[in-house]
Structure formats: C-alpha cells, structure tokens
Design an enzyme around this catalytic site. Structure first.
Site, PDB file in Angstrom:
ATOM      1  CB  VAL A 239      -1.482   3.677   1.653  1.00 50.33           C
ATOM      2  CG1 VAL A 239      -3.017   3.814   2.427  1.00 50.33           C
ATOM      3  CG2 VAL A 239      -0.481   4.145   1.966  1.00 50.33           C
ATOM      4  CB  VAL A 240       1.535  -0.337   4.509  1.00 47.14           C
ATOM      5  CG1 VAL A 240       1.793  -0.900   5.376  1.00 47.14           C
ATOM      6  CG2 VAL A 240       1.025  -1.487   3.810  1.00 47.14           C
TER       7      VAL A 240
ATOM      8  CG  ASP B 155       2.679 -13.017  -3.513  1.00 46.91           C
ATOM      9  OD1 ASP B 155       3.034 -13.323  -3.857  1.00 46.91           O
ATOM     10  OD2 ASP B 155       1.658 -12.213  -2.661  1.00 46.91           O
TER      11      ASP B 155
END
Length: 424
Positions: A32-33, A141
């Site tokens: 999670v951020v 990416d």
C-alpha cells in the site's frame, strides 16, 4: 529507528517514530502507498509499504531492485527515494510526494492542453529516460500513471520495480514487461534480448496519448495488440525490420499498407509527426534514442515548451467528479482466432479469411470502434485537446496491467535470480 508505533497527541499513527501517517493513496498486489509527514523536515512524503512475505520467501526482489537503482538515479526528472527501512515485518520506501500523474492530466476533460504543454510533458519524460539510458537502466514500465507530477509542475519517472540494468549483448530478459498497450512489437514477438528502444516505443505511445487524449493502441491480447500496431503503421516488411522473422513468437500477418500518419493525428504539427514516426520505427536498432529525440527539431520549433510551473494540472483528489475522458479504440484490429503460435498467418481486418497452421480452436474478440471519416477535414476546427468522450459516447475500456500469469512468471524469474539483476 524506534520500534514503537505509538500515536501523537492528535491520534495520528507514527511510522518508525519519524513519519506521521496520513491517508492511503493507493493499494496494489504487494502493498500500500500512503501519504505521510516527515517530522524531521516537515515535508510531505509518500511511503510505499511492501509486504515482506514469509521467512522462506525472503525480501521482495522487485523492491530491492527499485532501491538499488533509485539510489543511483539522481535526476530532476526521476522520482527521489528519500529513505528505505524495514519496520514491523514490512519494507517501507519513502519517496518525495507528487500531487498527480500524467494519466490524470490526460483524462481530465476540463484541462485543455496546448501544443506547448504537450511539448513540455514529452520533453521532461524524454529527459528522464535519457538519464536512465545513460546510466544503462531500462525502465520497462513506461505508462502515464508512472509519470508523476509535482506541485511545481515537474514530471518525474516513477515505479522502477521492473527496471533492469542492460548492456550485455548476450543477456536475456523477460518479454512480459510493460502494460500491453505500451509494449514494443519486438516484445510482443517474444524477444528476450532488447535494449533502450523498448522504452522509446512506450514513450511514443504516451506522446500519442497526449495528442489524442486517449490510449492510442488498445489491444485485447498480444496478437490483437500487434494487429492494432500494424493497422496504424502498416505491416512491417523484412526490408524495414530484417530480424523480425527470427523472433521466438513471430506471427505472419497479412500485409496492410500504412495510412498517413496525419490521418491518425490530425492536430499534430509536422515536426511532432516526424518525431512520432521515429519513435515508432519498427526496427529497434533504427529507432530514435531518447537523447536524439531531445535534439529533434520538434523541441526547437515554435511554440517553445511551457514552463513546468505554468502547466495545467487536475484539481485535488475528490474534486474532479466525472471529468475523465473515456478510453476509446478507433482502430480495427485483426480477427483473433487463437493465442499466438508460431508459423501462423493472421489477417489484420474484419471479414478477411484467416489462414492458420496448427490451430485447434477459435475464439472471437470484438474489434474497436472505427475512425470517423471526416475527422481530418475538421482538423482546422478541432482544438488540441479533443473531448472524444462527448464525440463518440463510448464506454471506457479497462486499462491493462500485468496479468496474473505475467506476475507469476516474473516472480519465478526473480526468485531464481540470486544477484537481483544488478550486475552484468
């Protein structure tokens, strides 16, 4: 660092006694951020909390790569890694806080991007890529939501979890990188030896997305993605790309001639179209480099790039309402009859016979919506930012990410790589 996770007087959780935890910004497969305040500096930061897994699994190799590479990549157009530490069974990476990302800019219909604005975003993106490639790092990416934008308007490359060192001529990499819509054709054909050209193709897709205000090539599978590419730029000939037929997953497509690039990007300048054509060159050996792109006449011509501090940005989170441009696909792709397999021939348009070799079953996928015939004739009356959602009224297509098979493949490769891919 202290081991307690006590709260302050306001009841706000602390992380390692230094960071005051605020709201969650996002969640993913590995963690999670969340937003936080650095009590040492007073600055707002973003902390990525990564689950370390069980004892036998060890530390997440992707996180280790990101830490290693970002410590080496210090540039104004690359996200800054401020701190990294283990805490309560998780690995925490502390980054500078960025207000938004390029995807939010592209999809906000209240934002009108001028040619100078687009030029500024592309220039900052290419500066970040050029620095990475100078340091022999592939990002792998590149996509709009990995291009973060700060309060000062600066665009920075982020999310280096799939990044790798390149340069060894015999080194093999996985081709299951990038979200599908941003994959270069050599990756779709299964090459395991590639270089910085794969990042340039993805950057070209982002350039196109800024011009169109929608993702450019929206394939539903790898073979469909190739069909979208060939419909846009024509089926490559061996004279254009000699090594193509030797790639592991090469599939023969029926020849389709390339439409004029102007018909795909009616509002773009001649210089912008020329740069795009060089970024979308089929042969990766002939594709323009990031440094060469920065020296292209597109960045020297009028208008000059907008200063970062003057670029338009979306409103704060929660205030944007439904102001997102839907993802549209205005190009016909091939009729997809089966997963990619060697020695096959696929037609690039609906209604044409498909010649297959060693194909046992068929599956049909819908084609995208067609281009409006009169778009080019209206180009003089259309602003640089087109509200394509209002024009076409189409439901948004889901934005692709690495699927579970891709992630499993990557995890197996990472677990078998004791050196984490840092050294040659």
């Amino acid at each position: 660092m202290a081991s307690g996770d006590g709260g302050d007087d306001a009841g706000v959780k602390r992380v390692a006694d230094r960071y005051l935890k605020r709201e969650v910004l996002g969640e993913g497969t590995y963690g999670v951020v969340f937003k936080a305040v650095d009590t040492k500096t007073g600055n707002t930061v973003a902390i990525k909390k990564i689950r370390l897994g069980k004892y036998k699994e060890g530390v997440n190799f992707t996180a280790l790569r990101e830490i290693k590479l970002l410590k080496e990549l210090k540039d104004s157009n690359i996200i800054e890694l401020i701190d990294a530490f283990p805490y309560k069974g998780n690995l925490h990476l502390v980054f500078e806080f960025m207000e938004t990302d390029l995807e939010a800019v592209i999809r906000d219909r209240n934002i009108v991007l001028s040619p100078a604005d687009t030029k500024s975003y592309i220039q900052m993106m290419l500066k970040g890529l050029a620095f990475c490639h100078k340091k022999w790092v592939l990002h792998r990416d590149m996509k709009p939501n990995n291009l973060l934008i700060g309060a000062d308007g600066q665009l920075k490359l982020a999310d280096f979890g799939l990044a790798r060192i390149f340069g060894s001529p015999e080194r093999n990499f996985t081709h299951q990188v990038f979200a599908r819509w941003y994959r270069a054709p050599e990756l779709l054909f299964g090459t395991k030896q590639y270089g910085s050209a794969v990042d340039i193709w993805a950057a070209g897709c982002i350039f196109a997305e800024l011009l169109l205000r929608r993702p450019f090539l929206q394939g539903s599978s790898d073979i469909d993605q190739l069909g979208k590419i060939f419909a846009a730029f024509g089926t490559p000939k061996s004279s254009q790309w000699p090594d193509m037929v030797y790639l592991p997953d090469y599939v023969e497509y029926q020849f389709v001639s390339a439409p004029p690039l102007r018909s795909l990007f009616p509002m773009a300048s001649d210089d912008a179209l020329d740069l795009l054509s060089r970024m979308f060159t089929y042969d990766p050996k002939a594709r323009i480099t990031a440094q060469q792109a920065l020296e292209h006449r597109y960045f020297l011509s009028v208008p000059a790039p907008t200063k970062p501090s003057q670029l338009p940005r979306p409103p704060p989170k929660g205030d944007s309402g439904n102001n997102k441009i839907p993802d549209l696909n205005l190009q016909d792709g091939p009729v997809v009859l089966s997963p990619p397999r060697k020695l096959r021939r696929v037609t690039a348009h609906e209604g044409m016979e498909v010649h297959m070799h060693r194909a046992d079953r068929t599956e049909e996928h819908p084609s995208g919506a067609r281009h409006m015939d009169d778009m080019s004739s209206q180009s003089s009356r259309i602003p640089m930012s087109v509200d394509v959602g209002a024009i076409f009224g189409t439901r948004p297509a889901p934005r692709p990410t690495l699927n579970s098979a891709d992630k499993s493949r990557l995890k197996r490769k990472l677990d078998m790589d004791p050196e984490f891919g840092y050294t040659e």
